[in-house]
Design an enzyme around this catalytic site. Structure first.
Site, PDB file in Angstrom:
ATOM      1  N   LYS A 270       1.474  -8.470  -3.385  1.00 29.68           N
ATOM      2  CA  LYS A 270       0.267  -7.694  -3.094  1.00 29.68           C
ATOM      3  C   LYS A 270       0.592  -6.774  -1.926  1.00 29.68           C
ATOM      4  O   LYS A 270       0.861  -7.233  -0.814  1.00 29.68           O
ATOM      5  CB  LYS A 270      -0.902  -8.614  -2.751  1.00 29.68           C
ATOM      6  CG  LYS A 270      -2.209  -7.871  -2.474  1.00 29.68           C
ATOM      7  CD  LYS A 270      -3.325  -8.852  -2.176  1.00 29.68           C
ATOM      8  CE  LYS A 270      -4.643  -8.158  -1.903  1.00 29.68           C
ATOM      9  NZ  LYS A 270      -5.735  -9.123  -1.620  1.00 29.68           N
ATOM     10  N   LYS A 332       0.137  -6.235  -7.413  1.00 29.42           N
ATOM     11  CA  LYS A 332      -1.056  -5.454  -7.092  1.00 29.42           C
ATOM     12  C   LYS A 332      -0.711  -4.460  -5.982  1.00 29.42           C
ATOM     13  O   LYS A 332      -0.152  -4.883  -4.970  1.00 29.42           O
ATOM     14  CB  LYS A 332      -2.175  -6.398  -6.641  1.00 29.42           C
ATOM     15  CG  LYS A 332      -3.491  -5.716  -6.295  1.00 29.42           C
ATOM     16  CD  LYS A 332      -4.515  -6.737  -5.806  1.00 29.42           C
ATOM     17  CE  LYS A 332      -5.837  -6.057  -5.470  1.00 29.42           C
ATOM     18  NZ  LYS A 332      -6.845  -7.007  -4.958  1.00 29.42           N
TER      19      LYS A 332
END
Length: 409
Positions: A270, A332
């Site tokens: 992320k 992400k």
């Protein structure tokens, strides 16, 4: 071009024609007097006497222009039926996870920066799930907007058995037991300072003279949160906090309490991205300072989320999460990190998810609203890119629309 014309004229002066070295006439099997040779030297119908330097292509036995090109990739693209047969990657509603925002208000509330999305009530959440299931979307992830009056630094509301998320889980599983319910495991919706972890009270070893995010204290809170969600009946917990060691700790906590069937999908890579703005608007979860704090909290999330410049670091995170017991890993954002998706898919042994985040969604919506792109075409192309890069599943706010478009096709 000048040299080409000069060379052409020189060959003609020597009686060699336009394609002396490469023409089929140079083959000893073809006599200048043979019928085939006349076909091969016939001028192109596009030839003009005013442009005598123009090159002529050979002719086939039917008199048509042709290239000596045995391998022609376009043959596999010539019709829709043929393209469908040789397509390497296909997306379907079964690949989608539908993110849904919820709040405690009595009516749904549109999210201005995410057209088409809303903060749902329990009733409208159930309607979304019902519509999604009808379109073949089986997975849903819940993101709560928590009232400010219950937020604090320890995120004590995150493991409240009577809280908003457990209530949503029970409502969905009661009415639609076949739906797979994912939950976000992170403290930022419940944090008074908008961070994914507990903020320390001094600046020792902090970034830029600010307080640290306390890794191990945070992991303890995350375990409690994951257990709370599992007890309510969720199928998947997805820690998005990026704390070190949290996957192993959550796995152990779940297993010790009898939740061996609850899956962990870890946000393994992320990134500290600029594409999260609309999401933070939806949940009011951006970092903030509060009065009375002994030290200022970090102004951003860069001490725990990854540097966008790094790729090898994603491998390190992935190997650790896989060893600690994750069932699936996630990257992400999505589209700006297709290289990371591909890198991980080639080096790990468990499935991989990609998150088409709020900023990506908002950009597509804005471009479509202005008539700059065809929304359906661009969205399906983007989702296919994730699959091509190596993702098994895709978290997307377009899940319902994309499923409908695929069924129409």
């Amino acid at each position: 071009m000048m040299l080409r014309r000069a060379a052409t004229k020189a060959r003609r002066a020597k009686g060699l024609g336009n394609n002396a070295s490469s023409s089929p006439l140079s083959s000893p099997l073809l006599s200048p007097l043979s019928p085939l040779s006349s076909l091969l030297t016939r001028r192109s119908p596009f030839h003009s006497s005013e442009t005598e330097e123009e090159w002529d292509l050979p002719r086939n036995l039917r008199g048509d222009v042709f290239l000596h090109q045995r391998s022609r990739p376009r043959r596999n693209r010539k019709t829709g039926i043929m393209r469908a047969m040789v397509r390497e990657n296909n997306i379907s509603p079964a690949n989608f996870v539908y993110p849904l925002f919820v709040h405690e208000k009595k009516i749904p509330e549109p999210i201005d920066s995410m057209p088409g999305c809303a903060r749902h009530t329990i009733d409208s959440l159930l309607r979304e799930v019902e519509e999604g299931l009808g379109l073949g979307v089986g997975h849903y992830v819940i993101f709560p907007k928590i009232n400010d009056n219950v937020k604090d630094n320890l995120a004590t509301a995150c493991d409240d058995a009577d809280g908003l998320v457990p209530e949503c889980i029970r409502a969905i599983k009661s009415k639609f037991p076949e739906a797979y319910v994912w939950t976000d495991v992170a403290l930022d919706p419940y944090s008074s300072q908008g961070h994914d972890g507990v903020v320390g009270d001094d600046a020792t070893h902090g970034d830029d003279g600010r307080a640290r995010i306390l890794n191990d204290v945070t992991v303890q809170r995350l375990c409690a949160q994951a257990l709370c969600h599992a007890e309510a009946g969720c199928d998947v917990v997805s820690p998005s906090d990026m704390m070190d060691g949290r996957v192993g700790a959550i796995r152990e906590a779940l297993d010790l309490h009898g939740h061996t069937d609850v899956s962990i999908v870890s946000y393994t890579a992320k990134y500290a991205s600029g594409f999260y703005g609309p999401f933070r608007d939806a949940l009011d979860s951006a970092p903030r300072e509060i009065e009375g704090a002994k030290a200022k909290p970090p102004k951003d999330k860069k001490t725990y989320q990854m540097d966008p410049a790094n790729a090898k670091e994603a491998l390190r995170e992935a190997f650790l999460d896989e060893q600690e017991g994750a069932d699936m890993l996630m990257v992400k954002p999505g589209l700006p990190y297709l290289d990371i998706i591909q890198l991980l898919s080639q080096n790990i042994h468990i499935p991989l998810a990609a998150y088409q985040v709020s900023g990506e969604y908002a950009m597509l919506k804005a471009a479509a609203a202005n008539g700059w792109i065809d929304e359906k075409t661009a969205v399906l192309e983007t989702l296919t890119c994730f699959k091509r890069a190596g993702a098994s599943c895709i978290l997307t706010y377009y899940a319902k629309d994309a499923a409908r478009w695929l069924k129409e096709a």
